[in-house]
Design a protein around this motif. Structure first.
Motif, PDB file in Angstrom:
ATOM      1  N   ALA A 217     -38.606 -54.066 -12.479  1.00 43.44           N
ATOM      2  CA  ALA A 217     -39.236 -55.068 -13.329  1.00 43.44           C
ATOM      3  C   ALA A 217     -38.858 -54.873 -14.788  1.00 43.44           C
ATOM      4  CB  ALA A 217     -40.756 -55.006 -13.173  1.00 43.44           C
ATOM      5  N   VAL A 218     -38.489 -53.652 -15.177  1.00 41.67           N
ATOM      6  CA  VAL A 218     -38.101 -53.377 -16.559  1.00 41.67           C
ATOM      7  C   VAL A 218     -36.792 -54.073 -16.904  1.00 41.67           C
ATOM      8  CG1 VAL A 218     -37.249 -51.544 -18.088  1.00 41.67           C
ATOM      9  CG2 VAL A 218     -39.378 -51.222 -16.816  1.00 41.67           C
ATOM     10  N   VAL A 219     -35.828 -54.041 -15.999  1.00 45.31           N
ATOM     11  CA  VAL A 219     -34.515 -54.625 -16.292  1.00 45.31           C
ATOM     12  C   VAL A 219     -34.467 -56.115 -16.003  1.00 45.31           C
ATOM     13  CG1 VAL A 219     -33.375 -52.426 -15.817  1.00 45.31           C
ATOM     14  CG2 VAL A 219     -33.529 -54.134 -14.006  1.00 45.31           C
ATOM     15  N   ALA A 220     -35.390 -56.607 -15.200  1.00 42.61           N
ATOM     16  CA  ALA A 220     -35.405 -58.034 -14.883  1.00 42.61           C
ATOM     17  C   ALA A 220     -35.724 -58.842 -16.122  1.00 42.61           C
ATOM     18  CB  ALA A 220     -36.454 -58.321 -13.802  1.00 42.61           C
ATOM     19  N   GLY A 221     -34.867 -59.825 -16.423  1.00 41.76           N
ATOM     20  CA  GLY A 221     -35.105 -60.682 -17.566  1.00 41.76           C
ATOM     21  C   GLY A 221     -34.722 -60.071 -18.895  1.00 41.76           C
ATOM     22  N   ARG A 222     -34.333 -58.785 -18.903  1.00 42.18           N
ATOM     23  CA  ARG A 222     -33.961 -58.122 -20.162  1.00 42.18           C
ATOM     24  C   ARG A 222     -32.526 -57.605 -20.136  1.00 42.18           C
ATOM     25  NH1 ARG A 222     -39.284 -56.226 -19.116  1.00 42.18           N
ATOM     26  NH2 ARG A 222     -40.782 -57.026 -20.641  1.00 42.18           N
ATOM     27  N   THR A 223     -31.817 -57.842 -19.051  1.00 42.40           N
ATOM     28  CA  THR A 223     -30.435 -57.387 -18.951  1.00 42.40           C
ATOM     29  C   THR A 223     -29.550 -58.505 -18.417  1.00 42.40           C
ATOM     30  OG1 THR A 223     -30.824 -56.509 -16.717  1.00 42.40           O
ATOM     31  CG2 THR A 223     -31.072 -54.965 -18.566  1.00 42.40           C
ATOM     32  N   ASP A 224     -28.261 -58.380 -18.693  1.00 37.60           N
ATOM     33  CA  ASP A 224     -27.286 -59.338 -18.180  1.00 37.60           C
ATOM     34  C   ASP A 224     -26.688 -58.870 -16.859  1.00 37.60           C
ATOM     35  OD1 ASP A 224     -27.246 -61.124 -20.595  1.00 37.60           O
ATOM     36  OD2 ASP A 224     -26.617 -59.251 -21.534  1.00 37.60           O
ATOM     37  N   ARG A 225     -26.479 -57.556 -16.738  1.00 34.42           N
ATOM     38  CA  ARG A 225     -25.935 -56.975 -15.509  1.00 34.42           C
ATOM     39  C   ARG A 225     -26.747 -55.741 -15.146  1.00 34.42           C
ATOM     40  NH1 ARG A 225     -21.033 -54.833 -15.577  1.00 34.42           N
ATOM     41  NH2 ARG A 225     -20.512 -55.456 -13.463  1.00 34.42           N
ATOM     42  N   VAL A 226     -26.701 -55.376 -13.848  1.00 35.55           N
ATOM     43  CA  VAL A 226     -27.481 -54.249 -13.346  1.00 35.55           C
ATOM     44  C   VAL A 226     -26.621 -53.405 -12.402  1.00 35.55           C
ATOM     45  CG1 VAL A 226     -29.446 -53.556 -11.914  1.00 35.55           C
ATOM     46  CG2 VAL A 226     -29.697 -55.447 -13.505  1.00 35.55           C
ATOM     47  N   ALA A 227     -26.755 -52.089 -12.530  1.00 37.52           N
ATOM     48  CA  ALA A 227     -26.170 -51.160 -11.569  1.00 37.52           C
ATOM     49  C   ALA A 227     -27.310 -50.426 -10.877  1.00 37.52           C
ATOM     50  CB  ALA A 227     -25.249 -50.162 -12.269  1.00 37.52           C
ATOM     51  N   VAL A 228     -27.264 -50.361  -9.560  1.00 37.45           N
ATOM     52  CA  VAL A 228     -28.276 -49.663  -8.775  1.00 37.45           C
ATOM     53  C   VAL A 228     -27.701 -48.325  -8.329  1.00 37.45           C
ATOM     54  CG1 VAL A 228     -29.774 -49.753  -6.751  1.00 37.45           C
ATOM     55  CG2 VAL A 228     -29.217 -51.869  -7.976  1.00 37.45           C
ATOM     56  N   MET A 229     -28.357 -47.218  -8.727  1.00 36.42           N
ATOM     57  CA  MET A 229     -27.884 -45.878  -8.372  1.00 36.42           C
ATOM     58  C   MET A 229     -28.760 -45.264  -7.294  1.00 36.42           C
ATOM     59  SD  MET A 229     -26.567 -43.786 -11.742  1.00 36.42           S
ATOM     60  CE  MET A 229     -26.006 -42.402 -10.710  1.00 36.42           C
ATOM     61  N   TYR A 230     -28.114 -44.493  -6.421  1.00 36.01           N
ATOM     62  CA  TYR A 230     -28.858 -43.756  -5.404  1.00 36.01           C
ATOM     63  C   TYR A 230     -28.159 -42.433  -5.159  1.00 36.01           C
ATOM     64  CZ  TYR A 230     -31.401 -42.467  -1.221  1.00 36.01           C
ATOM     65  OH  TYR A 230     -32.187 -41.781  -0.318  1.00 36.01           O
ATOM     66  N   ALA A 231     -28.886 -41.338  -5.353  1.00 35.56           N
ATOM     67  CA  ALA A 231     -28.380 -39.992  -5.061  1.00 35.56           C
ATOM     68  C   ALA A 231     -27.022 -39.736  -5.703  1.00 35.56           C
ATOM     69  CB  ALA A 231     -28.322 -39.763  -3.552  1.00 35.56           C
ATOM     70  N   GLY A 232     -26.881 -40.133  -6.954  1.00 32.18           N
ATOM     71  CA  GLY A 232     -25.673 -39.839  -7.704  1.00 32.18           C
ATOM     72  C   GLY A 232     -24.541 -40.829  -7.560  1.00 32.18           C
ATOM     73  N   ARG A 233     -24.714 -41.850  -6.724  1.00 29.19           N
ATOM     74  CA  ARG A 233     -23.661 -42.840  -6.509  1.00 29.19           C
ATOM     75  C   ARG A 233     -24.163 -44.250  -6.815  1.00 29.19           C
ATOM     76  NH1 ARG A 233     -21.451 -40.780  -0.568  1.00 29.19           N
ATOM     77  NH2 ARG A 233     -20.342 -38.908  -1.303  1.00 29.19           N
ATOM     78  N   LEU A 234     -23.215 -45.146  -7.074  1.00 29.61           N
ATOM     79  CA  LEU A 234     -23.571 -46.542  -7.258  1.00 29.61           C
ATOM     80  C   LEU A 234     -23.711 -47.216  -5.898  1.00 29.61           C
ATOM     81  CD1 LEU A 234     -21.523 -48.094 -10.202  1.00 29.61           C
ATOM     82  CD2 LEU A 234     -23.890 -47.349 -10.172  1.00 29.61           C
ATOM     83  N   ALA A 235     -24.853 -47.853  -5.686  1.00 26.41           N
ATOM     84  CA  ALA A 235     -25.057 -48.603  -4.450  1.00 26.41           C
ATOM     85  C   ALA A 235     -24.597 -50.047  -4.617  1.00 26.41           C
ATOM     86  CB  ALA A 235     -26.533 -48.569  -4.058  1.00 26.41           C
ATOM     87  N   GLU A 236     -24.880 -50.603  -5.810  1.00 25.84           N
ATOM     88  CA  GLU A 236     -24.558 -52.018  -6.034  1.00 25.84           C
ATOM     89  C   GLU A 236     -24.500 -52.276  -7.535  1.00 25.84           C
ATOM     90  OE1 GLU A 236     -25.887 -56.336  -4.085  1.00 25.84           O
ATOM     91  OE2 GLU A 236     -27.030 -54.507  -3.659  1.00 25.84           O
ATOM     92  N   VAL A 237     -23.645 -53.180  -7.937  1.00 23.50           N
ATOM     93  CA  VAL A 237     -23.558 -53.560  -9.347  1.00 23.50           C
ATOM     94  C   VAL A 237     -23.186 -55.034  -9.435  1.00 23.50           C
ATOM     95  CG1 VAL A 237     -21.141 -52.827  -9.535  1.00 23.50           C
ATOM     96  CG2 VAL A 237     -22.534 -52.993 -11.596  1.00 23.50           C
ATOM     97  N   GLY A 238     -23.806 -55.744 -10.363  1.00 20.09           N
ATOM     98  CA  GLY A 238     -23.515 -57.162 -10.509  1.00 20.09           C
ATOM     99  C   GLY A 238     -24.386 -57.782 -11.586  1.00 20.09           C
ATOM    100  N   SER A 239     -24.290 -59.092 -11.736  1.00 17.17           N
ATOM    101  CA  SER A 239     -25.141 -59.770 -12.706  1.00 17.17           C
ATOM    102  C   SER A 239     -26.597 -59.616 -12.264  1.00 17.17           C
ATOM    103  CB  SER A 239     -24.779 -61.247 -12.802  1.00 17.17           C
ATOM    104  OG  SER A 239     -25.144 -61.936 -11.618  1.00 17.17           O
TER     105      SER A 239
END
Length: 337
Positions: A217-239
């Protein structure tokens, strides 16, 4: 939106020795942050977000092994000496840390803590630095700024201390501001004020912002792109819009499903992600989310899934991505409510 990256991270690894073994805090992370945009990094606590930020800044412990490539405005940060990095800190890249109570010097007045970087990097006089510090406190919403400049950190509330930290970070007009869990110790009302302030100064100054949080909820509406991290790796990245509307990685989908919404039935239990993060000293082979994933197959445990491209601005690392039919159950909205 400007497409030229201000920050390029390629195959970043950060391994840290510990009594229990080598902590694989960051394991092969790659992403870009475009100029004049806000980039969010989300994931559960322990996902490696803060260590990644410190590796980019060059602030990891001396016994940490950091490899990969980090380019800031085309300049190779990994090849810089400590002295050269100090010239980048504050002036070109600044950072707001989680706990302002620990980041501010308790025996130094606020004015000196703000003006120290101004005088060093900008070479202005004491009176000019004072005037700039006063303006910065006004900009970040600190009431009675002239009096606050004479205060010590313990004389300010948690929210005021964090505003001072933001003022210090903005003092030398950096091109990139990294905010690492900037609202962790604050109440909900102050959290929103600080987050809105960060977004406001980012857009007004045209700088880039990397906003790190465990809360979607912190990044929603306040960022243009998002990277999702899990256990040291990127799971997903996009707008941000694409990630919230059409998550593909099972972890992203689970995070969104666990996010409370306004239409959530009163007293109904929240969706939870079963299990916990794997040990960073002994992570599982293959997809690190597999032990907690309901859709995991034998293939998921064999090797680390490569990034699959959805479009030019969306990619994910999952061999059994979320189907279109599952997307209707995703919680959360793109405006942070």
């Amino acid at each position: 939106m400007v497409d030229t990256p201000v920050l390029q991270v390629r195959n970043l690894h950060t391994y840290i020795g510990s009594p229990r073994g080598v902590v694989q805090a960051v394991d092969g992370v790659s992403f870009d942050v475009a100029a004049s945009t806000a980039f969010g990094v989300v994931g559960e606590s322990g996902s490696g977000k803060s260590v990644m930020a410190r590796a980019i800044m060059g602030l990891t412990p001396s016994h940490a092994a950091v490899t990969g490539e980090v380019y800031f405005q085309g300049r190779d940060l990994m090849s810089l000496s400590r002295k050269d990095r100090e010239e980048v800190w504050g002036k070109q890249i600044a950072m707001v840390f989680q706990d302002p109570g620990r980041s501010l010097n308790p025996v130094v007045r606020i004015e000196r803590q703000i003006t120290e970087g101004i005088r060093r990097h900008l070479g202005v006089s004491r009176s000019e630095a004072h005037d700039r510090a006063l303006t910065l406190l006004q900009e970040v919403g600190v009431p009675d700024p002239e009096r606050r400049l004479r205060n010590y950190p313990h004389e300010l509330s948690g929210g005021m201390r964090q505003r001072v930290m933001i003022a210090i970070a903005l003092a030398c007009e950096p091109d990139l501001l990294i905010a690492d869990e900037p609202t962790t110790a604050l109440d909900v009302t102050i959290q929103r004020q600080i987050l809105d302030l960060l977004r406001k100064v980012q857009t007004e100054r045209g700088m880039s912002l990397m906003l790190i949080s465990h809360d979607l909820a912190v990044v929603a509406g306040r960022t243009d792109r998002v990277a999702v991290m899990y256990a040291g790796r990127l799971a997903e990245v996009g707008s941000t819009r694409s990630i919230f509307a059409s998550p593909h990685h099972r972890y992203t989908h689970a995070l969104l499903g666990a996010t409370p919404t306004l239409d959530h039935e009163r007293h109904a239990p929240l969706n939870l992600i079963a299990g916990s993060l794997p040990s960073p000293t002994d992570p599982p082979t293959g997809c690190r989310f597999a032990p907690r994933c309901e859709a995991a197959t034998a293939e998921c445990s064999e090797e680390n899934p490569p990034m699959t491209v959805v479009d030019r601005d969306h990619r994910f690392a999952c061999v059994n991505p979320v189907s279109a039919l599952s997307l209707s159950s995703v919680g959360g909205t793109t405006d942070g409510r």
